[in-house]
Design a protein around this motif. Sequence first.
Motif, PDB file in Angstrom:
ATOM      1  N   HIS A 147       0.864  -1.190   0.000  1.00 34.54           N
ATOM      2  CA  HIS A 147       0.000   0.000   0.000  1.00 34.54           C
ATOM      3  C   HIS A 147       0.900   1.239   0.000  1.00 34.54           C
ATOM      4  N   VAL A 148       0.504   2.257  -0.768  1.00 31.41           N
ATOM      5  CA  VAL A 148       1.278   3.497  -0.850  1.00 31.41           C
ATOM      6  C   VAL A 148       0.457   4.640  -0.265  1.00 31.41           C
ATOM      7  N   ASP A 149       1.176   5.651   0.255  1.00 35.94           N
ATOM      8  CA  ASP A 149       0.477   6.829   0.776  1.00 35.94           C
ATOM      9  C   ASP A 149       0.131   7.765  -0.373  1.00 35.94           C
ATOM     10  N   SER A 150      -0.882   8.553  -0.178  1.00 35.64           N
ATOM     11  CA  SER A 150      -1.370   9.425  -1.250  1.00 35.64           C
ATOM     12  C   SER A 150      -0.609  10.742  -1.344  1.00 35.64           C
ATOM     13  N   LEU A 151       0.236  11.059  -0.359  1.00 36.78           N
ATOM     14  CA  LEU A 151       0.930  12.347  -0.362  1.00 36.78           C
ATOM     15  C   LEU A 151       2.287  12.246  -1.058  1.00 36.78           C
ATOM     16  N   GLY A 203       3.615   9.022  -2.190  1.00 36.98           N
ATOM     17  CA  GLY A 203       3.658   7.875  -3.093  1.00 36.98           C
ATOM     18  C   GLY A 203       4.616   6.782  -2.681  1.00 36.98           C
ATOM     19  N   ASP A 233       5.623   3.312  -0.385  1.00 35.34           N
ATOM     20  CA  ASP A 233       5.003   2.166   0.267  1.00 35.34           C
ATOM     21  C   ASP A 233       5.031   2.360   1.782  1.00 35.34           C
ATOM     22  N   LEU A 254       3.110  12.800   7.968  1.00 34.79           N
ATOM     23  CA  LEU A 254       2.074  11.760   7.964  1.00 34.79           C
ATOM     24  C   LEU A 254       1.787  11.240   9.369  1.00 34.79           C
TER      25      LEU A 254
END
Length: 317
Positions: free
Chosen positions: A175-179, A181, A183, A263
């Motif tokens: 899964h990657v973060d949206s801010l 990118g 993992d 984050l």
Amino acid sequence: MLSFDLSGVCCRINSMMKNKWFPNDEWFSNGADGEGRPPKRPNFPFRINKPLILLILLVGIVIVVLPAFADFYTDLIWFRARGLSGVFWVRLLPQWIIFLITGAVAFILLWLNYGRAAKISRPLINPDVQRFIGTRFGTILVLAVAGIFAIGNGLAARGNWGMVLRFINGSSFGHVDSLFGHDVGFYVFTLPFIAFLQSWLLNILILCLLGSSVIYVAAVLPSIQQERRFPIPRPAQIHLTLLGFFIILTWAAGYWIQRYYLLYSSRGVAFGASYTDVHADLLALNVMAILTVVVALLLLVSIFRSKTWKFSIGLVV
């Protein structure tokens, strides 16, 4: 009744000191010997012999090695009694490997910088002081100071063994973060290790700068006191400027790393990067990182230019 002449005893002690320690009456004369020549300054060579080195090693063993061995052996007996010897060694070996690696790298960096500072500042030291200290004693002193700081740095880094093992054995979460990118595994395994390296390197560079500055200031201290001037040679200026350049670059890396910790922010309604973190703090950290790199480059340019007005403007900004 027992009595004695106090003045006679003092005169006799004075005569014995003069004959034994100052046979030429250099310190007790009025400024010249019998032939009208000025008195010679007594020479006090500082000798490092084997018994002194053995005594220092013995004291170090008693103060440092024996308590450490006592703690080690006590823990080993406790883990063995519970059948957890494997857990004990898995926990212990990474600690000492990290201690050896970080301590060795720190010692090399400190020794190179302190040795360089001592070599540059040696011509500035008074010749009598040079004879008193001696090249061998100066080398041993530099090695000892660098070794003490390196051991302290290695012991402090040893406590991060769990984080280093997580980095070595890290994996992807898928899964990657949206801010940014990245993992999720990057924030769990890699980011703490990068932050540790940045902080560790910054501390070492600051120790190099402070120690080198102390050596240079100690060398020119007589000129400061007597001539009211601060004569820093050109090689010393270049040395300190380069250290400042690397320190500021490492500082800029800290701003860049700090972006990812947004984050973890808890100031918003929910845990994570809030609107302020994304649109204000992230921009501020990006600007600070860029400006810090610019300041580092201006500091580097100041080595090759006599006028440092660009560097001064960069510091003000």
